[in-house]
Enzyme design. Structure first.
Site, short mmCIF file in Angstrom:
data_model
loop_
_atom_site.label_atom_id
_atom_site.label_comp_id
_atom_site.label_asym_id
_atom_site.label_seq_id
_atom_site.Cartn_x
_atom_site.Cartn_y
_atom_site.Cartn_z
N ASP A 8 13.23 16.24 -7.09
CA ASP A 8 12.17 15.34 -7.58
C ASP A 8 10.74 15.85 -7.34
O ASP A 8 10.29 15.94 -6.20
CB ASP A 8 12.29 13.95 -6.93
N GLU A 39 11.15 12.68 -12.30
CA GLU A 39 10.96 11.22 -12.36
C GLU A 39 9.73 10.73 -11.60
O GLU A 39 9.28 9.61 -11.83
CB GLU A 39 12.21 10.48 -11.88
N ASN A 40 9.21 11.54 -10.65
CA ASN A 40 8.04 11.12 -9.87
C ASN A 40 6.82 11.98 -10.16
O ASN A 40 5.88 12.01 -9.36
CB ASN A 40 8.35 11.19 -8.37
N HIS A 68 13.09 5.92 -11.79
CA HIS A 68 11.66 5.74 -12.07
C HIS A 68 11.32 6.03 -13.54
O HIS A 68 10.13 6.12 -13.90
CB HIS A 68 10.81 6.63 -11.15
N HIS A 168 21.73 11.22 -9.79
CA HIS A 168 20.59 10.54 -9.17
C HIS A 168 21.09 9.28 -8.49
O HIS A 168 21.35 8.26 -9.14
CB HIS A 168 19.57 10.21 -10.27
N HIS A 193 17.14 11.79 -5.74
CA HIS A 193 16.69 10.42 -5.51
C HIS A 193 16.30 10.10 -4.06
O HIS A 193 15.32 9.41 -3.85
CB HIS A 193 17.71 9.37 -5.99
FE LIG Z 1 12.56 10.39 -6.86
FE LIG Z 2 14.87 7.95 -7.90
#
Ligand SMILES: [Fe+2]
Ligand SMILES: [Fe+2]
Length: 279
Positions: A8, A39-40, A68, A168, A193
């Site tokens: 991530d 995702e971040n 996310h 995830h 995750h």
């Molecule tokens: Fe994440």
């Molecule tokens: Fe996540």
């Protein structure tokens, strides 16, 4: 073939780490393909066409995501038109975007390119990438990842045996069970995750490389990439806080996996934890 999976990517420090460290890692490991969970990447929450573009420009071939996914509304643009962007497979039917893709890799420094259906041109070796989300301690509750992944893997195996899975998920039990479930059917299952890299990298008996969590790419002097104080305050008081992305001790976390092109079985898996030198 050799691929790098990047855990991530958190905010601007995470994107910066990829930009600065990937060329070095590519050379050191003679990488053929790079996959990253993004995702971040937008301020710690979600992803936009701009942050995805930065990650692709840094040399990442495919971006996966997770819970996310919906944090930035601009994600709709990626879901609608960016073939190199994946979302978890197990959203209900009709959700925009897709959970898997098959991509060509052209060897060292090559770029992915999925030929159009019916295209008869001779093509190079292919890799399938699959993004799935767990259900234990996860929101929103999605469809059964085990059932759907098995069906999807069957479909993908008709076109290539080289299959990478980003699972995830939160619970180590669900992740390990998922890896064991797909052992021998895919080349690698790597978890994302939790943002905490685990030390259990291994080749499972059927030939699938496995790591419970790749960790995260961004500032490690914090709580999972965010400033420490607001997180403590939330736990202390129960009041919602604004979690700004932290700044210091930026690291790129992930794993390098070597896969036998002919069988799709993993040859090796090595954790990556690379510090961005302080500027
Ligand atoms: Fe994440
Ligand atoms: Fe996540």
């Amino acid at each position: 073939m050799k691929l790098l999976f990047i855990g991530d990517i958190v905010g601007q420090p995470g994107r910066n780490a990829v930009k600065n460290l990937l060329p070095k890692l590519r050379e050191r490991h003679a990488l053929d393909f790079v996959i990253a969970n993004g995702e971040n990447s937008a301020g710690g929450s979600g992803i936009t066409p701009r942050t995805a573009g930065e990650i692709f420009d840094a040399g990442v071939d495919i971006i996966t995501s997770g819970d996310h996914l919906w944090d930035q509304k601009e994600v709709m643009e990626l879901l609608g038109g960016e073939k190199r962007f994946l979302r978890p497979l197990n959203y209900p039917a009709g959700t925009p975007g897709r959970g898997s893709g098959i991509f060509e890799f052209k060897g060292r420094g090559g770029s992915p390119d999925e030929p159009a259906r019916g295209d008869a041109r001779p093509t190079g070796p292919k890799i399938a990438v699959l993004n799935v989300q767990g259900r234990t301690f996860m929101q929103p509750p999605l469809d059964n990842p085990f059932v759907l992944a098995l069906e999807e893997v069957k479909r993908l195996r008709e076109r290539t045996k080289i299959i990478f899975v980003d699972f995830h998920a939160e619970a180590t039990s669900e992740k390990i069970a998922f890896g064991r479930f797909l052992d021998g059917q895919v080349s690698a299952v790597v978890g994302t995750h939790t943002h905490v890299q685990t030390a259990d990298e291994q080749i499972l008996p059927g030939g699938t490389a496995y790591l419970t969590d790749a960790g995260f790419t961004g500032p490690h002097d914090g709580c999972l990439g965010r400033e420490i104080e607001p997180v403590i305050k939330k736990f202390l008081t129960g009041m919602p806080q604004r979690f700004e992305v932290a700044r210091n001790r930026v690291q790129l976390h992930g794993a390098v996996i070597e896969i036998d092109d002919a069988t799709g079985k993993a040859i090796s898996i090595q954790r990556v934890s690379e510090a961005l030198p302080a500027m």
